[in-house]
Write a protein that holds these residues in place. Structure first.
Motif, PDB file in Angstrom:
ATOM      1  N   ALA A  37     -17.523 -21.922  10.121  1.00 42.63           N
ATOM      2  CA  ALA A  37     -18.544 -22.415  10.455  1.00 42.63           C
ATOM      3  C   ALA A  37     -19.275 -23.761   9.807  1.00 42.63           C
ATOM      4  O   ALA A  37     -19.134 -23.658   8.627  1.00 42.63           O
ATOM      5  CB  ALA A  37     -19.670 -21.311  10.300  1.00 42.63           C
ATOM      6  N   LEU A  78     -17.379 -22.764  14.778  1.00 38.92           N
ATOM      7  CA  LEU A  78     -19.003 -22.768  15.265  1.00 38.92           C
ATOM      8  C   LEU A  78     -19.678 -23.949  14.486  1.00 38.92           C
ATOM      9  O   LEU A  78     -19.690 -24.272  13.372  1.00 38.92           O
ATOM     10  CB  LEU A  78     -19.722 -21.660  14.527  1.00 38.92           C
ATOM     11  N   ILE A 113     -19.698 -21.244   4.290  1.00 39.92           N
ATOM     12  CA  ILE A 113     -20.202 -22.111   5.341  1.00 39.92           C
ATOM     13  C   ILE A 113     -20.176 -23.610   5.039  1.00 39.92           C
ATOM     14  O   ILE A 113     -20.912 -23.820   4.017  1.00 39.92           O
ATOM     15  CB  ILE A 113     -21.271 -21.655   6.026  1.00 39.92           C
ATOM     16  N   THR A 150     -21.789 -14.633  10.951  1.00 39.35           N
ATOM     17  CA  THR A 150     -20.731 -14.620   9.997  1.00 39.35           C
ATOM     18  C   THR A 150     -20.549 -13.390   9.101  1.00 39.35           C
ATOM     19  O   THR A 150     -20.004 -13.729   7.812  1.00 39.35           O
ATOM     20  CB  THR A 150     -21.043 -15.940   9.286  1.00 39.35           C
TER      21      THR A 150
END
Length: 299
Positions: free
Chosen positions: A167, A116, A188, A145
């Protein structure tokens, strides 16, 4: 020439009303973009429309506005995404607000393992406890997530829809220290606007593509909340803030991703037609996206 599948996802369920008693107008975005020529840029072979439940003002006991409706809608949208993503081509999803990402990510999870690229002027990493509005549009990155109420983060027992390490959060200029700290503490990859400009959009695009290749994913999705753009270019959003990307920076960032052949889809969210009564902002937006949409035809 790449086939474009256009999906209309006109949900406003994830937002708080700007005017009490008046539902947010982001649900008008697909028709508004069509009026200003965006569909002509895409020449989609297929147009799908997934209609949301009616907007309501209630905040669910889990602390999220319209949680049951968003849950139901995300499952409907997810089924459409899975159907489209398993066909050759590229998916373009037009919101709506950022809560449509839940359905998109749920649909991706059913089709494979995807990354993502989350391009947004805010972190969207709030929890119900930290949210001032209870809007899922401010929690979508956290929810997809795997963080947040299971009613939304664990639909069909599929949490997380996107693995946090797959991500990237890019372009944030939100000053909410608690959300930023929580995001930075997660797996992330976090690249705020200052860092993006320090190294340059093209360099970060290359770094993202390298990361995706190393993780050997089935592809990646691009989430594009238009409030990542400079306020003077895109004031027609529910939570404007000073600064933001220029269209030149946006093109430098997204063009390599679209040319990579590994992007499977893109969603566009938050542009509110009621805040652009003459269409001047949207017309410029559509013109600026022309080279990006042309990149799809080259793949």
């Amino acid at each position: 020439m790449r086939t474009v599948h256009l999906i209309e996802a006109p949900s406003n369920l994830g937002l708080q009303e700007l005017i009490p008693g008046v539902p947010p107008a982001v649900d008008r975005l697909p028709g508004w973009l069509q009026q200003w020529g965006f569909y002509d840029l895409l020449s989609p072979r297929h147009v799908h429309s997934v209609s949301p439940p009616p907007y309501a003002r209630e905040v669910d006991p889990v602390g999220v506005r319209n949680a049951d409706a968003i849950s139901h809608y995300s499952q409907q949208l997810g089924a459409c995404i899975t159907q489209v993503i398993t066909q050759p081509g590229f998916a373009v999803v037009l919101g709506g607000d950022c809560s449509i990402l839940l359905g998109i990510a749920l649909g991706l999870k059913a089709a494979g393992t995807y990354g993502l690229f989350f391009l947004d002027g805010h972190t969207d990493y709030a929890t119900p406890e930290r949210s001032a509005t209870g809007g899922a549009a401010g929690m979508d990155l956290a929810l997809v997530t795997g963080s947040g109420p299971a009613k939304l983060s664990n639909l069909d027992g599929q949490s997380p829809y996107i693995q946090p390490r797959h991500a990237w959060s890019v372009g944030n200029r939100d000053a909410d220290e608690a959300d930023v700290a929580a995001l930075q503490a997660s797996p992330i990859q976090y690249v705020d606007l200052a860092a993006l400009r320090q190294q340059g959009p093209a360099a970060w695009a290359a770094a993202f593509l390298t990361d995706m290749a190393q993780q050997q994913l089935d592809g990646f999705w691009i989430h594009f909340d238009v409030d990542v753009l400079a306020d003077e270019l895109m004031p027609a959003v529910d939570s404007p803030q000073p600064g933001g990307l220029t269209y030149t920076e946006l093109t430098a960032l997204l063009l390599p991703l679209l040319h990579s052949g590994h992007a499977v889809g893109l969603d566009i969210t938050i542009l509110d037609p009621s805040l652009d009564p003459t269409g001047a902002i949207t017309r410029r937006f559509v013109e600026a996206l022309s080279p990006l949409m042309a990149a799809l035809a080259c793949e």
